[in-house]
Design a protein around this motif. Sequence first.
Motif, PDB file in Angstrom:
ATOM      1  N   ALA A 111      45.667  30.219 -46.430  1.00  0.00           N
ATOM      2  CA  ALA A 111      44.730  29.998 -47.409  1.00  0.00           C
ATOM      3  C   ALA A 111      44.498  31.472 -48.193  1.00  0.00           C
ATOM      4  O   ALA A 111      44.648  32.812 -47.172  1.00  0.00           O
ATOM      5  CB  ALA A 111      43.689  29.943 -47.378  1.00  0.00           C
ATOM      6  N   PRO A 143      38.787  27.440 -47.212  1.00  0.00           N
ATOM      7  CA  PRO A 143      40.728  27.158 -47.363  1.00  0.00           C
ATOM      8  C   PRO A 143      41.083  26.134 -47.664  1.00  0.00           C
ATOM      9  O   PRO A 143      41.327  25.119 -47.628  1.00  0.00           O
ATOM     10  CB  PRO A 143      40.915  26.935 -45.664  1.00  0.00           C
ATOM     11  N   ASN A 144      40.947  25.996 -49.575  1.00  0.00           N
ATOM     12  CA  ASN A 144      41.150  24.849 -50.069  1.00  0.00           C
ATOM     13  C   ASN A 144      42.532  25.362 -50.893  1.00  0.00           C
ATOM     14  O   ASN A 144      42.784  24.789 -51.480  1.00  0.00           O
ATOM     15  CB  ASN A 144      40.044  24.978 -51.115  1.00  0.00           C
ATOM     16  N   THR A 145      42.818  26.534 -51.274  1.00  0.00           N
ATOM     17  CA  THR A 145      44.224  27.306 -52.353  1.00  0.00           C
ATOM     18  C   THR A 145      45.213  27.604 -51.480  1.00  0.00           C
ATOM     19  O   THR A 145      44.386  28.735 -50.256  1.00  0.00           O
ATOM     20  CB  THR A 145      43.812  27.641 -53.141  1.00  0.00           C
ATOM     21  N   TYR A 146      46.147  27.496 -50.846  1.00  0.00           N
ATOM     22  CA  TYR A 146      46.877  28.163 -50.130  1.00  0.00           C
ATOM     23  C   TYR A 146      47.499  30.162 -51.287  1.00  0.00           C
ATOM     24  O   TYR A 146      46.879  29.690 -52.210  1.00  0.00           O
ATOM     25  CB  TYR A 146      48.319  28.104 -50.228  1.00  0.00           C
ATOM     26  N   ARG A 177      45.853  28.185 -40.932  1.00  0.00           N
ATOM     27  CA  ARG A 177      44.581  28.561 -42.022  1.00  0.00           C
ATOM     28  C   ARG A 177      44.875  30.519 -42.239  1.00  0.00           C
ATOM     29  O   ARG A 177      44.255  30.256 -43.754  1.00  0.00           O
ATOM     30  CB  ARG A 177      43.531  29.520 -41.175  1.00  0.00           C
ATOM     31  N   SER A 199      53.713  30.278 -47.227  1.00  0.00           N
ATOM     32  CA  SER A 199      52.814  28.855 -47.795  1.00  0.00           C
ATOM     33  C   SER A 199      53.933  27.994 -48.767  1.00  0.00           C
ATOM     34  O   SER A 199      54.034  26.691 -48.239  1.00  0.00           O
ATOM     35  CB  SER A 199      52.472  29.431 -49.122  1.00  0.00           C
TER      36      SER A 199
END
Length: 264
Positions: free
Chosen positions: A8, A14-17, A5, A24
Amino acid sequence: GNAHRNLADNPDNPNTYDPTNPESHRICGEIYDEAIRFFRPRVFHIGHDEVNMYGFPENERTKKVSVTEWLRRDITHWHDFLTSRGIRVMLWGDQFLAKEDSAGASFAPSTTESKARRAQLPSDVIIADWHYGDVPPASQISVPLWAREGFDAVVCPWSKPGNIVRFAKAAADERTRPAQEGRRGQCLGLMQTTWAGFSNDEESFLGNQNQYAAYLLAAESAWTGGYDRQSDVPFDYVEEFARIWNRGLLPRGMTRDRGEIRWA
């Protein structure tokens, strides 16, 4: 879960790194390499759709750069990664279209921004052009747009039967346009999308049979060049899917004798 997490862009969302964190790309690169060793693909889909739908960029580091610039940097990274392995890149097209450029699925904020984003794409990427509305083939204006600007593309419908047959027709129409009209890219065909969850188990199948049956209609439409309307399809694709799915394991006229298959 909470694994990674910290990578993110916003750990609480946490939808996009976070593309500023080298971890990443390192971790995703290891996953990609494992998939490449297993599948040995000629084309690899890197996604990059709906990038800013959930708030990106959100942290102080990523906010310093525009979404357009982050798309350029991140796609360049994965393009270099994959082409060095002899693999062609595919990605979704929605971030590179404004609402004036398509019949839907367009998330660039303006045509100025969409043109800038397309201009910075590597010329050899394949665009997965997804649109899920049931509109006439001529209204799928993104299909000729990609070709005019030199990109190969595949059309990507979903489960609405009208969307499937008409989008396939738009693809077939584009393939028949004469080269002298300035087309430099090609519409390569159709890729059927299915959003029935993360598991293809029995529960998923029973709850999403319309999506699974749509594969049959998509195959028919891709093979024939699509239709102007669903009513032109010469069979009931839902009934035909059910017939194929529920038939016996052995074709008629065959029997199994002591472990061997024999013609009756």
